[in-house]
Design a protein around this motif. Structure first.
Motif, PDB file in Angstrom:
ATOM      1  N   ILE A 343       0.789  -0.991  -0.056  1.00  0.00           N
ATOM      2  CA  ILE A 343       0.097   0.340  -0.070  1.00  0.00           C
ATOM      3  C   ILE A 343       1.062   1.123  -0.535  1.00  0.00           C
ATOM      4  O   ILE A 343       1.060   2.421  -0.685  1.00  0.00           O
ATOM      5  CB  ILE A 343      -0.366  -0.423   0.856  1.00  0.00           C
ATOM      6  N   LEU A 443     -10.995  -9.027   7.061  1.00  0.00           N
ATOM      7  CA  LEU A 443     -10.562  -7.484   7.236  1.00  0.00           C
ATOM      8  C   LEU A 443      -9.677  -7.493   6.045  1.00  0.00           C
ATOM      9  O   LEU A 443      -8.962  -5.973   5.457  1.00  0.00           O
ATOM     10  CB  LEU A 443     -10.126  -7.487   9.218  1.00  0.00           C
ATOM     11  N   THR A 444      -8.742  -8.428   6.232  1.00  0.00           N
ATOM     12  CA  THR A 444      -7.545  -8.565   5.269  1.00  0.00           C
ATOM     13  C   THR A 444      -8.513  -8.351   3.840  1.00  0.00           C
ATOM     14  O   THR A 444      -7.751  -7.391   2.978  1.00  0.00           O
ATOM     15  CB  THR A 444      -7.139  -9.839   5.439  1.00  0.00           C
ATOM     16  N   TYR A 446     -10.970  -7.092   3.267  1.00  0.00           N
ATOM     17  CA  TYR A 446     -12.276  -5.566   2.879  1.00  0.00           C
ATOM     18  C   TYR A 446     -10.822  -4.719   2.495  1.00  0.00           C
ATOM     19  O   TYR A 446     -10.794  -3.969   1.856  1.00  0.00           O
ATOM     20  CB  TYR A 446     -12.571  -5.158   4.817  1.00  0.00           C
ATOM     21  N   PHE A 447      -9.716  -4.550   3.598  1.00  0.00           N
ATOM     22  CA  PHE A 447      -8.314  -3.647   3.069  1.00  0.00           C
ATOM     23  C   PHE A 447      -7.460  -4.001   2.381  1.00  0.00           C
ATOM     24  O   PHE A 447      -7.027  -2.900   1.744  1.00  0.00           O
ATOM     25  CB  PHE A 447      -7.513  -4.057   4.375  1.00  0.00           C
ATOM     26  N   THR A 448      -7.423  -4.979   1.521  1.00  0.00           N
ATOM     27  CA  THR A 448      -7.015  -5.166   0.308  1.00  0.00           C
ATOM     28  C   THR A 448      -7.602  -4.732  -1.279  1.00  0.00           C
ATOM     29  O   THR A 448      -6.931  -5.718  -1.943  1.00  0.00           O
ATOM     30  CB  THR A 448      -6.311  -6.196   0.054  1.00  0.00           C
TER      31      THR A 448
END
Length: 461
Positions: A343, A443-444, A446-448
């Motif tokens: 990121i 969560l992983t 979602y954020f990626t």
């Protein structure tokens, strides 16, 4: 002239191709993922070494505590009392037509169990220490009472005579070193002193015996009673010898374990101690009220039940369970570092991954070292603070960003908090672990979700 200029151009093209290849490899997301995965697997080696260290410390603790408690008295099992009555059988050996018949006499031993057996006692716990190790021991005051009944015609059939006067009573005590006071048996109102050693060793290997006159069994039930002050280590068990056996025990120890062939019918466990009551009948076991010789000795000795005084601060077991989650902790921490590269574009060297991984492995060695000198909860908190702080301040320099460093901090706090809760809720460990992994994966994802991995591999934003 062209022949002189072509070689340098080919060399420059070759060098340029090599540089592009190296740049491409350095920017390859897939390659970096493989390197990180390899490092995770590599760190299983020090993790395994730490688990072996914990197991060695656990074995040493068990060895020392067994040695210390062995000098006090071992685990205790109370059996009986068993009443043994000699029975004489008369058999004719000569032919029936002879005027002077010959007979052969043989003695067999009838084992008779109480019709009713009541055991009431109190267990007073104590701790013996050697260095940093502790052994749980106890002293107990136990009252044993009950009565015998006997029907010769039903029990013996055609046997000629019963030697009531040479009967004897045997009480099983697995470790006689634990007897603290002289034992007096009250038999039908008459006191009898006991002698050390069992006279029916195939049934009761270790114990005491007392000669009694069983003549009273001809007409009525015979009562008995005795008080026993007994010390032992960790376990106290009983064999249900009565036609109806009732055992009542109480103690100030807050962490008992009830085991054996039956569990208590009634129990109350609080932080101030416990009370427990067992009740079992003749029909609940696999041996009768009376038999000859040692026919039912195996079934008799396999029927025990009782209690154990557990050490609530079993730091070795807790640390071993925590160490099994090491790969999860390492993988998730490395995931944060890897995503920061993806990121933020911050390149992290594999050596930096290894240093962070070693810090995560060190947590378990630090935990076992501290828990041997302080309560497990305090040791867990201290080790967590030390390792989390170390990785947090290191990640500030690695990321050159407080944002990502605090993300790592939050992740580690959540991980170690989650691990602690899982250790405490042992019965729900699988449920907690599965739900936790599902949340982390969600969560992983979602954020990626907006990352273009192909562009990252080409070195573009």
């Amino acid at each position: 002239m062209e022949n002189n200029e072509n070689p340098p151009m080919r060399n420059q093209e070759s060098q340029s191709y090599f540089e592009r290849l190296m740049t491409s490899l350095r920017n390859s997301v897939m390659l970096k993922m493989l390197v990180v995965a390899f490092l995770v697997l590599l760190l299983l080696i020090p993790t395994g070494m730490i688990i072996n260290l914990i197991e060695e410390r656990k074995e040493l603790n068990e060895f020392v505590t067994e040695e210390v408690s062995g000098k006090w008295a071992g685990e205790q099992t109370l059996a009986g009392p068993v009443l043994t009555i000699p029975v004489i059988e008369k058999k004719r050996t000569s032919d029936w037509h002879e005027e002077d018949p010959q007979y052969k006499y043989s003695t067999k031993y009838l084992q008779v169990l109480p019709q009713n057996l009541k055991i009431n006692g109190e267990v007073v716990p104590n701790k013996l220490s050697r260095g940093i190790y502790e052994a749980i021991v106890y002293e107990s005051n136990i009252q044993i009472s009950g009565d015998f009944s006997f029907e010769p015609k039903e029990e013996l059939g055609n046997y000629d005579s019963i030697d009531y006067q040479n009967a004897f009573l045997t009480i099983g005590i697995s470790d006689l070193r634990g007897v603290e006071e002289r034992i007096i048996v009250n038999w039908n109102g008459t006191e009898s002193k006991v002698r050390p050693g069992s006279r029916i060793r195939k049934i009761i290997e270790s114990g005491v015996s007392a000669n009694v006159n069983a003549e009273g069994l001809k007409n009525k039930n015979v009562s008995f009673g005795l008080n026993l002050k007994l010390k032992g280590s960790s376990d106290l068990s009983f064999i249900p010898s009565g036609g109806e056996t009732i055992v009542k025990m109480r103690s100030s120890w807050p962490s008992p374990k009830f085991g054996g062939t039956i569990i208590p019918d009634d129990r109350n466990v609080t932080s101030e101690g416990f009370n427990a009551t067992w009740k079992t009948l003749e029909i609940n076991r696999n041996f009768p009220q009376s038999w000859f010789g040692d026919e039912y000795s195996d079934a008799f000795n396999r029927s025990s039940f009782g209690l154990s005084l557990l050490n609530p601060a079993d730091q070795y077991q807790n640390t071993l369970r925590a160490a099994k989650y090491a790969i999860l902790t390492i993988t998730l921490t490395f995931l944060i570092f890897f995503l920061s590269e993806a990121i933020k574009g911050q390149r992290i060297h594999p050596f930096q991954y290894i240093l962070v991984g070693f810090a995560l492995c060190l947590f378990y060695a630090l935990l076992i070292a501290l828990s041997e000198h302080m309560p497990f909860n305090t040791a867990y908190l201290s080790a967590s603070i030390a390792i989390i702080s170390m990785i947090f301040f290191y990640s500030l320099k690695v990321f050159q960003s407080k944002r990502f460093a605090f993300v790592v901090l939050g992740l580690l706090v959540a991980l170690y908090g989650f691990l602690y809760v899982t250790l405490k809720l042992e019965d729900y460990a699988l449920l907690m672990g599965t739900c936790g992994l599902a949340i982390i994966l969600a969560l992983t994802m979602y954020f990626t979700r907006n990352i273009n991995w192909y562009k990252l591999s080409r070195g573009t934003a």
